[in-house]
Design a protein around this motif. Structure first.
Motif, PDB file in Angstrom:
ATOM      1  N   ALA A  24       0.849  -1.204   0.000  1.00 50.31           N
ATOM      2  CA  ALA A  24       0.000   0.000   0.000  1.00 50.31           C
ATOM      3  C   ALA A  24       0.880   1.249   0.000  1.00 50.31           C
ATOM      4  CB  ALA A  24      -0.935  -0.006   1.208  1.00 50.31           C
ATOM      5  N   ILE A  25       2.005   1.173   0.693  1.00 50.41           N
ATOM      6  CA  ILE A  25       2.970   2.285   0.680  1.00 50.41           C
ATOM      7  C   ILE A  25       3.453   2.502  -0.758  1.00 50.41           C
ATOM      8  CG2 ILE A  25       5.351   2.900   1.348  1.00 50.41           C
ATOM      9  CD1 ILE A  25       4.729   1.680   4.129  1.00 50.41           C
ATOM     10  N   GLY A  26       3.737   1.418  -1.464  1.00 47.29           N
ATOM     11  CA  GLY A  26       4.172   1.526  -2.865  1.00 47.29           C
ATOM     12  C   GLY A  26       3.106   2.171  -3.747  1.00 47.29           C
ATOM     13  N   VAL A  27       1.858   1.801  -3.532  1.00 48.81           N
ATOM     14  CA  VAL A  27       0.759   2.391  -4.309  1.00 48.81           C
ATOM     15  C   VAL A  27       0.663   3.889  -4.002  1.00 48.81           C
ATOM     16  CG1 VAL A  27      -1.757   2.415  -4.642  1.00 48.81           C
ATOM     17  CG2 VAL A  27      -0.545   0.229  -4.485  1.00 48.81           C
ATOM     18  N   ALA A  28       0.737   4.235  -2.714  1.00 51.73           N
ATOM     19  CA  ALA A  28       0.655   5.649  -2.323  1.00 51.73           C
ATOM     20  C   ALA A  28       1.818   6.440  -2.938  1.00 51.73           C
ATOM     21  CB  ALA A  28       0.670   5.777  -0.797  1.00 51.73           C
ATOM     22  N   GLU A  29       3.013   5.885  -2.886  1.00 52.71           N
ATOM     23  CA  GLU A  29       4.185   6.579  -3.449  1.00 52.71           C
ATOM     24  C   GLU A  29       4.023   6.783  -4.951  1.00 52.71           C
ATOM     25  OE1 GLU A  29       7.631   4.918  -0.368  1.00 52.71           O
ATOM     26  OE2 GLU A  29       7.121   3.772  -2.150  1.00 52.71           O
ATOM     27  N   ALA A  30       3.514   5.769  -5.628  1.00 57.04           N
ATOM     28  CA  ALA A  30       3.327   5.872  -7.079  1.00 57.04           C
ATOM     29  C   ALA A  30       2.288   6.952  -7.405  1.00 57.04           C
ATOM     30  CB  ALA A  30       2.898   4.523  -7.650  1.00 57.04           C
TER      31      ALA A  30
END
Ligand code: R7I
Ligand code: MG
Ligand code: MG
Length: 313
Positions: free
Chosen positions: A65-71
């Motif tokens: 989810a952190i990766g999705v938010a960063e993207a």
């Protein structure tokens, strides 16, 4: 029920922290049977008031989810290449990734043909809940636009989950987060009707009908507690739908279902946090959430950045 309404910014924080706390707490009970959990805890409140000792460490659910938010923060929407890059950069195998996702992510890290693997590891791609568990940032960012949520959630799923049910699971969680974050008052019928309206598969449609009729948390397990999207997504949504005014009840009941407890709680926690805001998350759990590299403080910063993006003209 009257409640003091959270600000929109507070809902962004509630969503991301609500996911991380529930994932980290649920992780302690992954694979446990509902019977064993019922023996250990009287009810949801008992579980939340007596969490396991020590730090709460999150798992792949929050990590991705952190990766999705960063993207999203990097481009304002899902860009496949950026998403791959963030998933690969954040990949820590010890966070407990699913079997298929582990193989696809390792290929992303090693420069292998991860696209081919994502499509062919299972016959039609994965229908695990790995896309649904990480999608909340999409739902909260595009909260006022269900059509955009549906499309962006699809894009966020396909790096690892190309099966229509894996994708639709993510779309439903994102939509549930988006809708919850716009509501001042919860109306159960309206909520489930809005989800059903977008839903395409018979599997999720029938499950949503059952969820809308549920009246007792003890029956949540009838909707499933496994790692397949069809065994967990609606369970999480239903847990929120039963106790919309309590984050504690929502994630506690989600964990008491047993099985894939981190993920069912993470999805339920993100929806609940988006509705109730950060203040609904018990301080004693927030205080136990890991706060080192990419921990609580970092997740809060991501929520602020997503909120600013949401507010930008
Ligand atoms: O979906 P995924 O990333 O797993 C997420 C879960 C969460 O509980 C996390 O907390 C973590 O523990 O793992 O990983 P996948 O391996 O893609 O899917 C999860 C599981 O769903 C698989 O390991 C399979 O058991 C099942 N599955 C399938 N089984 C048969 N055929 C997914 N797709 C298929 C399929 O096409
Ligand atoms: Mg996990
Ligand atoms: Mg899990």
């Amino acid at each position: 029920m009257n409640r003091s309404l959270p600000s929109v910014e507070d809902r962004f924080a509630g969503c991301l922290l609500g996911l991380a706390v529930a994932d980290a707490l649920g992780a302690h009970f992954e694979g446990e049977s509902p019977e064993v959990l019922a023996y250990r805890y009287r009810n949801a409140e008992d579980l939340i008031q007596n969490p396991p000792a020590g730090e709460l460490r999150y798992t792949d659910d929050t990590q991705m989810a952190i990766g999705v938010a960063e993207a999203l923060i990097a481009r304002g929407q899902i860009d496949e290449e950026i998403l791959y890059r963030q998933f690969a950069a954040n990949y820590v195998p010890q966070r407990g990734y699913g079997y298929g996702s582990r193989i696809v992510l390792q290929a992303m890290v090693d420069g292998g043909d991860h696209r081919y693997l994502a499509r062919n590891l299972f016959s039609e791609g994965s229908f695990g809940n790995g896309a649904a568990m990480r999608v909340a940032p999409v739902g909260i960012l595009f909260r006022r636009d269900p059509v955009r949520i549906w499309e962006q959630a699809r894009l966020s799923a396909i790096p690892t989950h190309t099966h229509p049910l894996g994708i639709e699971g993510a779309q439903l969680v994102a939509l549930a987060v988006g809708i919850a974050s716009t509501l001042d008052v919860f109306d159960r019928q309206d909520f489930f009707a809005a989800l059903s309206e977008m839903c395409q598969s018979i599997e999720f449609t029938s499950s949503l009908v059952r969820a809308a009729c549920l009246t007792n948390a003890r029956d949540l397990g009838q909707l499933g507690n496994g790692t397949e999207a069809t065994d967990s997504v609606v369970t999480a949504i239903a847990s929120f739908g039963l106790t919309p005014d309590s984050y504690v009840q929502t994630i506690g009941n989600a964990i008491l279902v047993g099985g894939d407890t981190d993920t069912i709680a993470a999805m339920a926690g993100a929806i609940s946090g988006a509705y109730l805001g950060r203040a609904a998350i018990p301080e004693h759990l927030l205080g136990k959430l890991e706060d080192n590299y990419q921990g609580r403080t970092y997740i809060e910063e991501l929520a602020v950045k997503l909120y600013r993006l949401h507010e930008a003209p």
